[in-house]
Design a protein around this motif. Sequence first.
Motif, PDB file in Angstrom:
ATOM      1  N   PHE A   1      48.729  30.146  40.060  1.00 24.26           N
ATOM      2  CA  PHE A   1      47.543  30.933  39.747  1.00 24.26           C
ATOM      3  C   PHE A   1      47.070  31.771  40.937  1.00 24.26           C
ATOM      4  O   PHE A   1      45.961  32.304  40.921  1.00 24.26           O
ATOM      5  CB  PHE A   1      46.411  30.031  39.254  1.00 24.26           C
ATOM      6  N   GLY A   2      47.908  31.860  41.976  1.00 29.83           N
ATOM      7  CA  GLY A   2      47.583  32.718  43.107  1.00 29.83           C
ATOM      8  C   GLY A   2      46.599  32.147  44.098  1.00 29.83           C
ATOM      9  O   GLY A   2      46.086  32.869  44.957  1.00 29.83           O
ATOM     10  N   ASN A   3      46.309  30.848  44.017  1.00 28.98           N
ATOM     11  CA  ASN A   3      45.477  30.202  45.034  1.00 28.98           C
ATOM     12  C   ASN A   3      46.280  30.051  46.318  1.00 28.98           C
ATOM     13  O   ASN A   3      47.466  29.704  46.272  1.00 28.98           O
ATOM     14  CB  ASN A   3      45.010  28.826  44.549  1.00 28.98           C
ATOM     15  N   LEU A   4      45.647  30.277  47.451  1.00 27.16           N
ATOM     16  CA  LEU A   4      46.334  30.218  48.740  1.00 27.16           C
ATOM     17  C   LEU A   4      45.824  29.055  49.586  1.00 27.16           C
ATOM     18  O   LEU A   4      44.630  28.740  49.570  1.00 27.16           O
ATOM     19  CB  LEU A   4      46.111  31.523  49.519  1.00 27.16           C
ATOM     20  N   ASN A   5      46.734  28.465  50.334  1.00 23.78           N
ATOM     21  CA  ASN A   5      46.399  27.382  51.251  1.00 23.78           C
ATOM     22  C   ASN A   5      46.803  27.778  52.665  1.00 23.78           C
ATOM     23  O   ASN A   5      47.966  28.056  52.933  1.00 23.78           O
ATOM     24  CB  ASN A   5      47.131  26.098  50.835  1.00 23.78           C
ATOM     25  N   SER A   6      45.821  27.822  53.555  1.00 24.67           N
ATOM     26  CA  SER A   6      46.122  28.002  54.985  1.00 24.67           C
ATOM     27  C   SER A   6      45.322  26.996  55.801  1.00 24.67           C
ATOM     28  O   SER A   6      44.939  27.261  56.942  1.00 24.67           O
ATOM     29  CB  SER A   6      45.797  29.434  55.429  1.00 24.67           C
TER      30      SER A   6
ATOM     31  N   GLY B   1      43.114  28.892  36.016  1.00 28.13           N
ATOM     32  CA  GLY B   1      43.614  29.728  34.939  1.00 28.13           C
ATOM     33  C   GLY B   1      42.552  30.620  34.328  1.00 28.13           C
ATOM     34  O   GLY B   1      41.540  30.942  34.970  1.00 28.13           O
ATOM     35  N   PRO B   2      42.750  31.031  33.076  1.00 30.03           N
ATOM     36  CA  PRO B   2      41.858  32.006  32.431  1.00 30.03           C
ATOM     37  C   PRO B   2      40.396  31.568  32.437  1.00 30.03           C
ATOM     38  O   PRO B   2      40.075  30.432  32.079  1.00 30.03           O
ATOM     39  CB  PRO B   2      42.402  32.087  30.999  1.00 30.03           C
TER      40      PRO B   2
ATOM     41  N   GLY C   1      40.524  39.122  41.552  1.00 24.49           N
ATOM     42  CA  GLY C   1      41.606  38.159  41.747  1.00 24.49           C
ATOM     43  C   GLY C   1      42.865  38.831  42.245  1.00 24.49           C
ATOM     44  O   GLY C   1      42.915  40.054  42.428  1.00 24.49           O
ATOM     45  N   PRO C   2      43.924  38.064  42.477  1.00 23.93           N
ATOM     46  CA  PRO C   2      45.172  38.634  42.980  1.00 23.93           C
ATOM     47  C   PRO C   2      45.857  39.514  41.940  1.00 23.93           C
ATOM     48  O   PRO C   2      45.818  39.220  40.747  1.00 23.93           O
ATOM     49  CB  PRO C   2      46.018  37.405  43.319  1.00 23.93           C
ATOM     50  N   SER C   3      46.473  40.596  42.411  1.00 24.39           N
ATOM     51  CA  SER C   3      47.200  41.494  41.509  1.00 24.39           C
ATOM     52  C   SER C   3      48.701  41.403  41.698  1.00 24.39           C
ATOM     53  O   SER C   3      49.455  41.632  40.760  1.00 24.39           O
ATOM     54  CB  SER C   3      46.741  42.945  41.712  1.00 24.39           C
ATOM     55  N   SER C   4      49.150  41.086  42.911  1.00 24.85           N
ATOM     56  CA  SER C   4      50.589  41.012  43.159  1.00 24.85           C
ATOM     57  C   SER C   4      50.874  40.122  44.362  1.00 24.85           C
ATOM     58  O   SER C   4      50.003  39.895  45.210  1.00 24.85           O
ATOM     59  CB  SER C   4      51.170  42.414  43.384  1.00 24.85           C
TER      60      SER C   4
ATOM     61  N   LYS D   1      46.938  34.339  33.352  1.00 21.41           N
ATOM     62  CA  LYS D   1      46.653  34.430  34.786  1.00 21.41           C
ATOM     63  C   LYS D   1      47.740  33.772  35.628  1.00 21.41           C
ATOM     64  O   LYS D   1      47.562  33.524  36.818  1.00 21.41           O
ATOM     65  CB  LYS D   1      45.285  33.814  35.133  1.00 21.41           C
ATOM     66  N   GLU D   2      48.888  33.494  35.028  1.00 21.98           N
ATOM     67  CA  GLU D   2      49.981  32.846  35.749  1.00 21.98           C
ATOM     68  C   GLU D   2      50.898  33.890  36.380  1.00 21.98           C
ATOM     69  O   GLU D   2      51.148  34.950  35.825  1.00 21.98           O
ATOM     70  CB  GLU D   2      50.774  31.952  34.792  1.00 21.98           C
ATOM     71  N   MET D   3      51.393  33.560  37.558  1.00 21.48           N
ATOM     72  CA  MET D   3      52.302  34.432  38.276  1.00 21.48           C
ATOM     73  C   MET D   3      53.654  34.504  37.572  1.00 21.48           C
ATOM     74  O   MET D   3      54.152  33.489  37.067  1.00 21.48           O
ATOM     75  CB  MET D   3      52.501  33.875  39.698  1.00 21.48           C
ATOM     76  N   TYR D   4      54.237  35.698  37.526  1.00 23.38           N
ATOM     77  CA  TYR D   4      55.585  35.851  36.978  1.00 23.38           C
ATOM     78  C   TYR D   4      56.393  36.799  37.856  1.00 23.38           C
ATOM     79  O   TYR D   4      55.833  37.610  38.598  1.00 23.38           O
ATOM     80  CB  TYR D   4      55.535  36.358  35.529  1.00 23.38           C
TER      81      TYR D   4
END
Length: 260
Positions: A112-117, A173-174, A187-190, A205-208
Amino acid sequence: MTTETKQAFSLNELMCVIASRELQNGDVVFAGYGLPLVATYLAQCTHAAELVFITETGNVRTTPPSSLPRSVDDLSLSANSDMATGLPEVTAMLARGEIKVGFLGGAQVDRFGNLNSTVIGSYQNPKVRLMGSGGANDIATFAQRTILILNQERPGRFVDRVDYITSPGYLTGPGAREKAGFTENSGPSSVVTNKGVYHFDDDSKEMYLASYHPGVTIDEIKELVSWDLKIAVDVHETPIPTIEEIDLLRNKIDPNRFYI
């Protein structure tokens, strides 16, 4: 666009070109150090002359000097800006929704484009403790859309669920962003990687996977993703850089090859 180049190009050059093509004329772009800086300048030099480039140090409508400086607080960026402010002013621009595009990276990203740093493993007893958010959470929260740039060189970076959400994507998700109080339609686009390019489905909202880079196979990419990766119906090989784009990268934007 000019004729596609037949000369060799590096993966970093390809990633910069792809990221630059994601930007549109008139976008207000928050870009930090590294490949986002190169991609933003390349867009300005090609198809997005009216792009408004903003740095985290407060330079607004920056036109980079003859070649890119080695940090975003270089005085040459201030000298080539319409306005030189500071981090509080840029953060306020984010909070007011004035930043259209922000660049982000991280150690992990999920479907779902969540980032972890922040940490790998549990927060209380992590395997690795990372640098944390900085301004990344603010960008992910307030920018109208984000472009993620990551290397995808080993399993464990593209995961079903990140160990810690440092920078929110579409959360679960949605509707999840809206329920949490985020701006609608943000939200993230790419996601641009060294293996391919990913987009997000409007409904789930899932990455493909949208495209795979030259010399990379879909099976190879799926090996590096821990969930059942969806593939676009029209998935294709990523278009290679043009002669013009490579020439700009090597001879104008980064002639010393500090970034690329």
